[in-house]
Design an enzyme around this catalytic site. Structure first.
Site, PDB file in Angstrom:
ATOM      1  N   TYR A  49       0.843  -1.201   0.000  1.00 54.57           N
ATOM      2  CA  TYR A  49       0.000   0.000   0.000  1.00 54.57           C
ATOM      3  C   TYR A  49       0.881   1.255   0.000  1.00 54.57           C
ATOM      4  O   TYR A  49       0.661   2.192  -0.772  1.00 54.57           O
ATOM      5  CB  TYR A  49      -0.924  -0.031   1.215  1.00 54.57           C
ATOM      6  CG  TYR A  49      -1.817   1.168   1.357  1.00 54.57           C
ATOM      7  CD1 TYR A  49      -3.048   1.213   0.704  1.00 54.57           C
ATOM      8  CD2 TYR A  49      -1.435   2.257   2.138  1.00 54.57           C
ATOM      9  CE1 TYR A  49      -3.880   2.319   0.827  1.00 54.57           C
ATOM     10  CE2 TYR A  49      -2.250   3.368   2.268  1.00 54.57           C
ATOM     11  CZ  TYR A  49      -3.483   3.393   1.616  1.00 54.57           C
ATOM     12  OH  TYR A  49      -4.292   4.490   1.745  1.00 54.57           O
ATOM     13  N   SER A  95     -33.022  16.153  14.930  1.00 55.64           N
ATOM     14  CA  SER A  95     -32.605  15.322  16.070  1.00 55.64           C
ATOM     15  C   SER A  95     -33.686  14.271  16.314  1.00 55.64           C
ATOM     16  O   SER A  95     -34.591  14.112  15.496  1.00 55.64           O
ATOM     17  CB  SER A  95     -32.300  16.174  17.289  1.00 55.64           C
ATOM     18  OG  SER A  95     -33.451  16.838  17.686  1.00 55.64           O
ATOM     19  N   LEU A  96     -33.590  13.569  17.392  1.00 61.65           N
ATOM     20  CA  LEU A  96     -34.492  12.434  17.613  1.00 61.65           C
ATOM     21  C   LEU A  96     -35.182  12.536  18.957  1.00 61.65           C
ATOM     22  O   LEU A  96     -34.574  12.960  19.945  1.00 61.65           O
ATOM     23  CB  LEU A  96     -33.694  11.122  17.601  1.00 61.65           C
ATOM     24  CG  LEU A  96     -33.117  10.659  16.277  1.00 61.65           C
ATOM     25  CD1 LEU A  96     -32.086   9.570  16.516  1.00 61.65           C
ATOM     26  CD2 LEU A  96     -34.226  10.137  15.370  1.00 61.65           C
ATOM     27  N   GLU A 126     -31.295   0.541  13.949  1.00 62.93           N
ATOM     28  CA  GLU A 126     -29.831   0.682  13.821  1.00 62.93           C
ATOM     29  C   GLU A 126     -29.256   1.201  15.127  1.00 62.93           C
ATOM     30  O   GLU A 126     -29.912   1.958  15.827  1.00 62.93           O
ATOM     31  CB  GLU A 126     -29.428   1.732  12.775  1.00 62.93           C
ATOM     32  CG  GLU A 126     -30.233   1.807  11.596  1.00 62.93           C
ATOM     33  CD  GLU A 126     -29.977   3.084  10.790  1.00 62.93           C
ATOM     34  OE1 GLU A 126     -29.285   4.011  11.242  1.00 62.93           O
ATOM     35  OE2 GLU A 126     -30.503   3.117   9.688  1.00 62.93           O
ATOM     36  N   LYS A 128     -27.489   3.581  17.674  1.00 61.60           N
ATOM     37  CA  LYS A 128     -27.330   5.033  17.742  1.00 61.60           C
ATOM     38  C   LYS A 128     -25.898   5.302  18.191  1.00 61.60           C
ATOM     39  O   LYS A 128     -25.560   5.145  19.364  1.00 61.60           O
ATOM     40  CB  LYS A 128     -28.330   5.630  18.724  1.00 61.60           C
ATOM     41  CG  LYS A 128     -28.302   7.146  18.726  1.00 61.60           C
ATOM     42  CD  LYS A 128     -29.480   7.707  19.489  1.00 61.60           C
ATOM     43  CE  LYS A 128     -29.537   9.223  19.400  1.00 61.60           C
ATOM     44  NZ  LYS A 128     -28.384   9.885  20.019  1.00 61.60           N
ATOM     45  N   LYS A 343     -33.268   4.638  24.000  1.00 59.85           N
ATOM     46  CA  LYS A 343     -32.017   4.800  24.734  1.00 59.85           C
ATOM     47  C   LYS A 343     -31.780   3.654  25.715  1.00 59.85           C
ATOM     48  O   LYS A 343     -32.690   3.253  26.439  1.00 59.85           O
ATOM     49  CB  LYS A 343     -32.050   6.123  25.526  1.00 59.85           C
ATOM     50  CG  LYS A 343     -32.204   7.365  24.659  1.00 59.85           C
ATOM     51  CD  LYS A 343     -30.959   7.677  23.871  1.00 59.85           C
ATOM     52  CE  LYS A 343     -30.008   8.576  24.617  1.00 59.85           C
ATOM     53  NZ  LYS A 343     -30.301   9.993  24.547  1.00 59.85           N
TER      54      LYS A 343
HETATM   55  S1  IVH Z   1     -30.894   9.389  12.197  1.00 60.50           S
HETATM   56  C1  IVH Z   1     -33.874  12.446  12.134  1.00 60.50           C
HETATM   57  N1  IVH Z   1     -29.434   7.348  12.807  1.00 60.50           N
HETATM   58  O1  IVH Z   1     -28.339  10.959  16.833  1.00 60.50           O
HETATM   59  C2  IVH Z   1     -32.884  11.476  12.383  1.00 60.50           C
HETATM   60  N2  IVH Z   1     -29.043   9.396  13.932  1.00 60.50           N
HETATM   61  O2  IVH Z   1     -30.406  12.696  18.233  1.00 60.50           O
HETATM   62  C3  IVH Z   1     -31.548  11.965  12.146  1.00 60.50           C
HETATM   63  N3  IVH Z   1     -27.198   9.336  15.537  1.00 60.50           N
HETATM   64  O3  IVH Z   1     -27.783  14.040  15.342  1.00 60.50           O
HETATM   65  C4  IVH Z   1     -30.539  11.081  12.559  1.00 60.50           C
HETATM   66  N4  IVH Z   1     -26.655   7.231  15.185  1.00 60.50           N
HETATM   67  O4  IVH Z   1     -25.840  12.438  15.518  1.00 60.50           O
HETATM   68  C5  IVH Z   1     -29.701   8.630  13.052  1.00 60.50           C
HETATM   69  N5  IVH Z   1     -28.172   5.457  13.240  1.00 60.50           N
HETATM   70  C6  IVH Z   1     -28.426   6.739  13.472  1.00 60.50           C
HETATM   71  C7  IVH Z   1     -27.695   7.515  14.385  1.00 60.50           C
HETATM   72  C8  IVH Z   1     -28.047   8.841  14.605  1.00 60.50           C
HETATM   73  C9  IVH Z   1     -26.360   8.338  15.839  1.00 60.50           C
HETATM   74  C10 IVH Z   1     -27.169  10.682  16.129  1.00 60.50           C
HETATM   75  C11 IVH Z   1     -27.025  11.794  15.151  1.00 60.50           C
HETATM   76  C12 IVH Z   1     -28.161  12.714  15.392  1.00 60.50           C
HETATM   77  C13 IVH Z   1     -28.595  12.333  16.744  1.00 60.50           C
HETATM   78  C14 IVH Z   1     -30.056  12.591  16.900  1.00 60.50           C
END
Ligand code: IVH
Length: 700
Positions: A49, A95-96, A126, A128, A343
């Protein structure tokens, strides 16, 4: 692509020729980058590489016009910026909402069903990832912009920084092998032409292993260490000098898209498959489910093993798979209704370090422990945590009265990670290991080269209590009705000077104690009696010899038929046993050498505690020759030599070929040899064939 060095082709002389060669090299390098950083499955050696990279560097040195920002040679970072530019997100970065238990998730799912007017909603689940969200804009397959989430509408331009993250492709599609990675993953279609514009969203994070190595490196260089992988990832990505970012081990998982032009998706699962096909890392634990129950069942198993993963995840994201429903479901504030974060109970908490106490273990090791204001961590209330040793406390500068971070990973015992010095009021008190044993007052010693302090007083009451506790515990002699409380009380009253004294307790002595009546005293005496037949392995474990845990005890009991044989073994004889190292061997020899221990062994023998393997003496499958070693000499009347050997072994005995002090009986037949004389000299009992048969209650 092979493991060979690139062909030593003549160095290009024209710019055009050089451009073609550089393009080819870049494709090959990015492919191998992908194998290494995304698939974790390199195809060529590091040296091969490096040779490819060196050739590309040489070309770019000779023809500087070829050195574009998306060249793999530029993953080392760019000159520092004054400040980050602002990027406004055409598609907001949302955000979530959070769910903390399955009922929260069910409520979310029911609302989705109601709003969608459907009974069945397919889900994608998936992990988080605990890092920081970034968005990556690709124009005609080239990484044009990388930005942080910021407030969701405006973020920071961190393009030079994201270019240094090895698993983020600089060009798409990376030539991806034609196969999905893991079972359960979305099928990866073959993508040949890049979309005109595509915004890929995901999480930049740091692997736990990389985080630990980075912190070690930082500490060695006297530089600042990071509190956790997320802070390390955020701090590393948001560097004005991207050359610093380039030296930090950052990783990436893609989990969605923003702007999409030139492709269309019907489901989130398709999005993941497409991103995987382009060469983005997709989390291998992403799964699609037809029902909520299946998704929740997966969540439960995943949560239980999340601590084994090499990245930190604070839960799972549940997403509606059908993208056609997203508009209808809409967004509440910043939180889309088509997704929710389930969570995991937080595995870290902050609480007050109320005191530091020291506990004396059964080996005399004196261990500091934290007394904490009770706090819930990872779903359980924690009020104590080990502080391991004095160095652990000193290195972290833990002071009594500090606010501390407490962490619990899986079912691992809670740890005090570090103090929060910014919370100090000045009333906190530094701590020092006491000079003397808190139980017996003898001075503590720290053997050279060890981190631990010890109380070396064999008569130390605290040690004795711990030894008794261990002796009676479940995996050891298992004496029911005798726990820590009784151990402390009996030691305090002088009824136990070592664990063997348990077998000499009198009914009146027990009855005289508070809490004992006729029945309970009898029960205890019965439990003590029953424990005599636990067998060699459990007894060895119960003795509490350093380095002899239950596994080593089992190994030893398989090798030695009785405790006496083991006691007679030398360091060398012990070391040759598979699974017994020099440290354990030395510890055993030393333990059996000590007069106080030998005295205890004799007391146990006197009490009738079985020194043989379980089931080989006493108990239900009583074996009459258990623990006995025989030597045979001369011709026997009713057996051949081999038959005699099988007979003895079938009744629990052992047969060896020569007479030694360890021999219990010499069985003599017709025309015996010199063994008789040796047995006489050593005082070994000599028996006839009939006597042997009588020992197992059989007559010839
Ligand atoms: S989806 C509307 N998928 O969680 C959904 N977010 O609290 C947008 N995050 O800012 C995000 N893993 O930084 C999604 N598999 C995942 C995630 C994920 C981590 C974080 C991301 C986001 C935050 C939302």
């Amino acid at each position: 692509m092979t493991d060979n060095q690139p062909p030593a082709s003549a160095f290009p002389s024209t710019l055009e020729e050089a451009r073609r060669r550089a393009e080819r090299l870049r494709r090959v390098i990015e492919y191998h980058n992908y194998r290494y950083y995304v698939l974790d499955d390199p195809e060529i050696s590091d040296a091969a590489y490096d040779a490819l990279m060196n050739e590309l560097r040489a070309l770019e040195d000779a023809f500087p016009d070829l050195r574009t920002p998306d060249s793999p040679t530029q993953r080392v970072g760019a000159p520092p910026l004054e400040r980050f530019g602002k990027v406004s997100h055409a598609v907001p970065m949302l955000s979530l909402g959070n769910a903390f238990d399955p009922d929260d998730v069910r409520r979310w799912y029911d609302r989705v069903r109601r709003l969608a007017e459907r009974d069945h909603i397919e889900l994608v689940v998936e992990p988080k990832i605990d890092g920081l969200a970034v968005t990556l804009l690709y124009e005609n397959g080239r990484l044009a912009l990388g930005a942080t989430r910021g407030d969701g509408l405006t973020g920071e331009d961190v393009t030079p920084n994201v270019r240094t993250v090895r698993s983020i492709p600089l060009e798409i599609p990376v030539p991806v092998p034609d196969r999905p990675w893991t079972e359960g993953m979305p099928p990866f279609p073959r993508v040949i032409t890049p979309p005109p514009r595509l915004e890929v969203r995901g999480e930049v994070y740091m692997r736990k292993s990389d985080f630990e190595a980075l912190n070690r490196r930082q500490a060695e260089r006297g530089e600042k260490t990071f509190a956790n992988p997320r802070n390390a990832a955020a701090g590393s990505l948001r560097q004005l000098d991207s050359r610093v970012t380039a030296r930090r081990p950052l990783s990436f998982f893609a989990y969605g898209v923003g702007i999409v032009e030139g492709v269309a998706f019907a489901t989130h699962w398709e999005v993941l498959g497409y991103l995987g096909a382009l060469g983005f890392p997709i989390n291998p634990d992403a799964r699609r489910f037809a029902s909520l129950d299946e998704a929740l069942a997966y969540a439960e198993t995943w949560m239980a093993r999340r601590h084994e993963l090499d990245y930190e995840a604070d839960g799972l994201v549940f997403k509606v798979n059908d993208l056609g429903l997203y508009d209808r479901l809409g967004v509440a504030g910043r939180e889309p209704r088509w997704a929710i974060a389930y969570k995991a109970p937080p595995s870290e908490a902050v609480t007050l370090l109320e005191d530091i106490v020291v506990n004396v273990g059964r080996t005399g090791q004196v261990v500091p422990a934290a007394v904490l204001r009770p706090v819930e961590v990872g779903g359980v209330t924690v009020s104590h945590a080990t502080l391991h040793n004095a160095d652990y406390v000193q290195e972290r500068d833990l002071r009594i009265g500090d606010h501390v971070i407490v962490k619990r990973a899986g079912d691992v015992i809670p740890q005090v990670v570090r103090p929060l010095p910014e919370m100090r009021t000045g009333a906190e008190r530094p701590w020092q290991m006491p000079d003397c044993c808190p139980s017996c007052g003898e001075p503590l010693v720290r053997p050279p080269g060890e981190v631990a302090y010890y109380c070396t007083n064999v008569a130390c009451p605290a040690q004795l209590v711990r030894r008794v506790e261990h002796f009676v515990s479940r995996g050891a002699m298992d004496i029911e009705g005798f726990g820590s409380k009784q151990a402390a009380r009996f030691v305090e009253l002088g009824l136990l000077r070592d664990p063997a004294d348990l077998y000499f307790l009198k009914r009146e002595q027990i009855l005289a104690l508070e809490g004992f009546a006729d029945k309970s005293a009898d029960n205890l005496l019965q439990a003590i009696e029953a424990s005599k037949k636990r067998g060699l392995a459990r007894l060895l474990f119960a003795l509490g010899i350093r380095y002899v845990g239950s596994t080593v005890a089992e190994l030893l009991a398989r090798h030695f038929a009785t405790l006496d044989e083991l006691m007679a073994a030398t360091q060398e004889e012990l070391e040759v046993i598979e699974g017994i190292g020099p440290r354990t061997a030395a510890s055993l020899v030393e333990w059996f050498r000590r007069p106080s221990n030998r005295e205890m062994v004799e007391k146990l023998r006197h009490a009738g505690v079985s020194f043989a393997r379980a089931g080989e003496e006493g108990g239900e499958q009583e074996q009459p020759l258990a623990g006995l070693t025989f030597v045979i000499t001369g011709t026997l009347a009713s057996f051949t030599r081999d038959e005699a050997k099988t007979f003895i072994e079938a009744h629990g005995g052992r047969v060896t070929s020569s007479v030694s002090r360890k021999t219990d009986y010499l069985v003599v037949g017709e025309n015996p040899g010199s063994k008789v004389q040796k047995a006489k000299t050593l005082g070994v009992r000599i028996i006839t064939e009939e006597e042997l048969l009588k020992m197992v209650n059989q007559t010839g």
